[in-house]
Design a protein around this motif. Structure first.
Motif, mmCIF file in Angstrom:
data_model
loop_
_atom_site.group_PDB
_atom_site.id
_atom_site.type_symbol
_atom_site.label_atom_id
_atom_site.label_comp_id
_atom_site.label_asym_id
_atom_site.label_seq_id
_atom_site.Cartn_x
_atom_site.Cartn_y
_atom_site.Cartn_z
ATOM 1 N N VAL B 48 2.005 20.109 -24.302
ATOM 2 C CA VAL B 48 1.682 18.892 -24.066
ATOM 3 C C VAL B 48 -0.021 18.616 -24.592
ATOM 4 O O VAL B 48 -0.706 19.620 -24.622
ATOM 5 N N VAL B 49 -0.241 17.242 -24.957
ATOM 6 C CA VAL B 49 -1.420 17.232 -25.736
ATOM 7 C C VAL B 49 -2.615 16.444 -24.872
ATOM 8 O O VAL B 49 -3.535 16.996 -24.707
ATOM 9 N N ARG B 50 -1.957 15.555 -24.096
ATOM 10 C CA ARG B 50 -2.856 14.935 -22.918
ATOM 11 C C ARG B 50 -2.024 13.659 -22.178
ATOM 12 O O ARG B 50 -0.823 13.716 -22.514
ATOM 13 N N LEU B 51 -2.729 13.462 -21.265
ATOM 14 C CA LEU B 51 -1.901 12.606 -20.267
ATOM 15 C C LEU B 51 -2.942 11.178 -20.264
ATOM 16 O O LEU B 51 -3.962 11.153 -20.486
ATOM 17 N N GLU B 52 -2.047 10.065 -20.343
ATOM 18 C CA GLU B 52 -2.544 8.720 -19.905
ATOM 19 C C GLU B 52 -2.192 8.150 -18.860
ATOM 20 O O GLU B 52 -1.197 8.022 -18.221
ATOM 21 N N TYR B 53 -3.124 7.835 -17.711
ATOM 22 C CA TYR B 53 -3.141 7.381 -16.433
ATOM 23 C C TYR B 53 -3.370 5.968 -16.621
ATOM 24 O O TYR B 53 -4.185 5.381 -16.770
ATOM 25 N N LYS B 120 2.170 11.043 -4.706
ATOM 26 C CA LYS B 120 2.967 10.949 -5.873
ATOM 27 C C LYS B 120 4.055 9.939 -5.721
ATOM 28 O O LYS B 120 4.389 9.363 -7.022
ATOM 29 N N PHE B 121 4.346 9.520 -4.547
ATOM 30 C CA PHE B 121 5.798 8.759 -4.502
ATOM 31 C C PHE B 121 5.384 7.302 -3.983
ATOM 32 O O PHE B 121 6.160 6.434 -4.216
ATOM 33 N N GLU B 122 4.189 7.338 -3.321
ATOM 34 C CA GLU B 122 4.076 5.969 -2.609
ATOM 35 C C GLU B 122 2.625 5.159 -3.388
ATOM 36 O O GLU B 122 2.545 3.905 -2.724
ATOM 37 N N VAL B 123 2.161 5.706 -4.213
ATOM 38 C CA VAL B 123 0.836 4.915 -4.716
ATOM 39 C C VAL B 123 1.222 4.685 -6.135
ATOM 40 O O VAL B 123 1.561 5.332 -7.117
ATOM 41 N N PRO B 124 0.618 3.267 -6.373
ATOM 42 C CA PRO B 124 0.922 2.801 -7.731
ATOM 43 C C PRO B 124 -0.042 3.307 -8.799
ATOM 44 O O PRO B 124 -0.992 2.618 -9.195
ATOM 45 N N ILE B 125 0.499 4.453 -9.270
ATOM 46 C CA ILE B 125 -0.320 5.073 -10.372
ATOM 47 C C ILE B 125 0.780 5.693 -11.434
ATOM 48 O O ILE B 125 1.903 6.039 -10.959
ATOM 49 N N TRP B 126 0.605 5.425 -12.720
ATOM 50 C CA TRP B 126 1.622 5.708 -13.501
ATOM 51 C C TRP B 126 0.845 6.814 -14.622
ATOM 52 O O TRP B 126 -0.167 6.549 -14.968
ATOM 53 N N LYS B 127 1.620 7.646 -15.020
ATOM 54 C CA LYS B 127 1.579 8.690 -16.140
ATOM 55 C C LYS B 127 2.301 8.688 -17.092
ATOM 56 O O LYS B 127 3.563 8.920 -16.959
ATOM 57 N N LYS B 128 1.501 8.592 -18.467
ATOM 58 C CA LYS B 128 2.256 8.783 -19.671
ATOM 59 C C LYS B 128 1.903 9.990 -20.285
ATOM 60 O O LYS B 128 0.535 10.589 -20.406
ATOM 61 N N GLU B 129 2.945 11.017 -20.425
ATOM 62 C CA GLU B 129 2.747 12.508 -21.090
ATOM 63 C C GLU B 129 2.860 12.191 -22.750
ATOM 64 O O GLU B 129 3.977 12.023 -23.036
ATOM 65 N N THR B 131 3.306 14.686 -25.810
ATOM 66 C CA THR B 131 3.288 15.984 -26.077
ATOM 67 C C THR B 131 3.384 16.120 -27.675
ATOM 68 O O THR B 131 3.061 14.911 -28.249
ATOM 69 N N GLU B 132 3.351 17.228 -28.077
ATOM 70 C CA GLU B 132 3.478 17.307 -29.807
ATOM 71 C C GLU B 132 4.455 16.423 -30.326
ATOM 72 O O GLU B 132 4.128 16.125 -31.779
ATOM 73 N N LYS B 133 5.636 16.599 -29.727
ATOM 74 C CA LYS B 133 6.624 15.891 -30.307
ATOM 75 C C LYS B 133 7.100 14.428 -29.699
ATOM 76 O O LYS B 133 7.585 13.598 -30.580
ATOM 77 N N ASP B 134 6.480 14.083 -28.628
ATOM 78 C CA ASP B 134 7.061 12.818 -28.130
ATOM 79 C C ASP B 134 5.999 12.403 -27.001
ATOM 80 O O ASP B 134 5.084 13.047 -26.871
ATOM 81 N N SER B 135 6.195 11.146 -26.355
ATOM 82 C CA SER B 135 5.493 10.590 -25.367
ATOM 83 C C SER B 135 6.438 10.057 -24.485
ATOM 84 O O SER B 135 7.325 9.228 -25.065
ATOM 85 N N TYR B 136 6.217 9.964 -23.160
ATOM 86 C CA TYR B 136 7.126 9.083 -22.182
ATOM 87 C C TYR B 136 6.438 9.188 -21.019
ATOM 88 O O TYR B 136 5.362 9.812 -20.496
ATOM 89 N N TRP B 137 6.627 7.983 -20.182
ATOM 90 C CA TRP B 137 6.175 7.734 -18.870
ATOM 91 C C TRP B 137 6.839 8.398 -18.022
ATOM 92 O O TRP B 137 8.278 8.289 -17.874
ATOM 93 N N VAL B 138 6.205 9.254 -17.119
ATOM 94 C CA VAL B 138 6.602 10.163 -15.995
ATOM 95 C C VAL B 138 7.219 9.187 -14.758
ATOM 96 O O VAL B 138 6.381 8.536 -14.545
ATOM 97 N N GLU B 139 8.405 9.504 -14.119
ATOM 98 C CA GLU B 139 8.680 8.734 -13.086
ATOM 99 C C GLU B 139 9.080 9.715 -11.911
ATOM 100 O O GLU B 139 10.041 10.816 -11.916
ATOM 101 N N ASN B 140 8.080 9.800 -10.801
ATOM 102 C CA ASN B 140 8.254 10.729 -9.531
ATOM 103 C C ASN B 140 9.377 10.253 -8.839
ATOM 104 O O ASN B 140 9.159 9.668 -7.665
ATOM 105 N N VAL B 141 10.796 10.441 -9.268
ATOM 106 C CA VAL B 141 11.787 9.948 -8.584
ATOM 107 C C VAL B 141 12.545 11.293 -8.283
ATOM 108 O O VAL B 141 12.793 12.203 -8.992
#
Lengths: 112, 141
Positions: B48-53, B120-129, B131-141
């Motif tokens: 992982v390189v960084r996260l974006e919230y 993690k499950f109830e609060v409207p916060i979003w996280k994009k991970e 990485t060195e190869k890719d990036s994607y929005w994480v979904e806490n489901v």
């Protein structure tokens, strides 16, 4: 507002996370027909304003089967686990929009 | 009702200052239980390189306040501080603090665990991970 005899209203939309990134904006306004629903906004007005990503938008928000949108018995499309909030309160696809409404579309949460 | 401290913002306050502030809120406090969320450097063998919230800050604060008040009623805890970062967060940096002040450690630990899970499950916060190869929005489901 009236255009060609059709009564129009103005609403504001807010996007977060992957939807903000997809559309390239945090907020925008839409002029829609009076009586338009949340479903009309999500299926027509927003994708029509962002034609280059309209297919991805619909596939992101709505459940599909073999490329076709799944529908409830009453014809309403089936939203994935996205939340729609109007003026701070939870809304449904069939809800009608009103002048000045602020509609927030929220992807599944990912905090922590 | 004790004063809640909730922050959804770019930078966290220092953990030390938050502890000191909590201690001042009541002389009944016998334990402060703390969760520190840290950006992990590896996810499923990818670096992982960084996260974006991203966050709906007003609604997030409102929902966290509701969660805290419910936990106060349920566990009888004294006070809570929640801070969560927004924007870019680098690997190894702190991203979330949850501090629970209670008379005894047991109810503090239970409340802390439930508050963190619910955020993690109830609060409207979003996280994009990113990485060195890719990036994607994480979904806490």
């Amino acid at each position: 507002m009236s255009e060609n005899g059709i009564c129009k209203i103005t609403v504001k939309t807010r996007y977060f996370g992957k939807l903000r990134e997809l559309l390239g904006t945090r907020t925008e306004t839409h002029i829609v027909e009076k009586g338009a629903t949340v479903a009309d906004l999500l299926l027509d007005h927003i994708p029509n304003k962002h034609l280059s990503v309209s297919k991805i938008w619909k596939e992101t928000l709505f459940r599909t089967l073999k490329g076709e949108h799944l529908q409830e018995k009453n014809g309403t499309p089936v939203l994935k686990n996205y939340l729609v909030i109007i003026n701070g309160k939870s809304a449904k696809l069939k809800d009608c929009l009103k002048e000045g409404d602020e509609i927030t579309i929220m992807p599944p949460f990912g905090g922590g | 009702m004790k004063k809640l401290k909730i922050g959804i913002k770019q930078n966290l306050d220092s953990l030390g200052s938050l502890i000191q502030e909590l201690k001042k809120s009541s002389n009944e406090i016998g334990a402060i239980t703390i969760f520190v969320g840290v950006v992990r450097g590896i996810r499923e063998n990818e670096k992982v390189v960084r996260l974006e919230y991203d966050a709906h800050e007003a609604l997030a604060s409102q929902i966290i306040e509701k969660i805290i008040n419910e936990q106060k009623t349920k566990h009888g805890i004294i006070d809570v501080v929640v801070e969560h970062r927004t924007g870019l967060v680098m690997v190894g940096e702190d991203v979330m603090y949850v501090l629970v002040a209670s008379k005894h450690r047991r109810e503090g630990r239970q409340a802390l665990s439930e508050i963190v899970d619910r955020i993690k499950f109830e609060v409207p916060i979003w996280k994009k991970e990113i990485t060195e190869k890719d990036s994607y929005w994480v979904e806490n489901v």
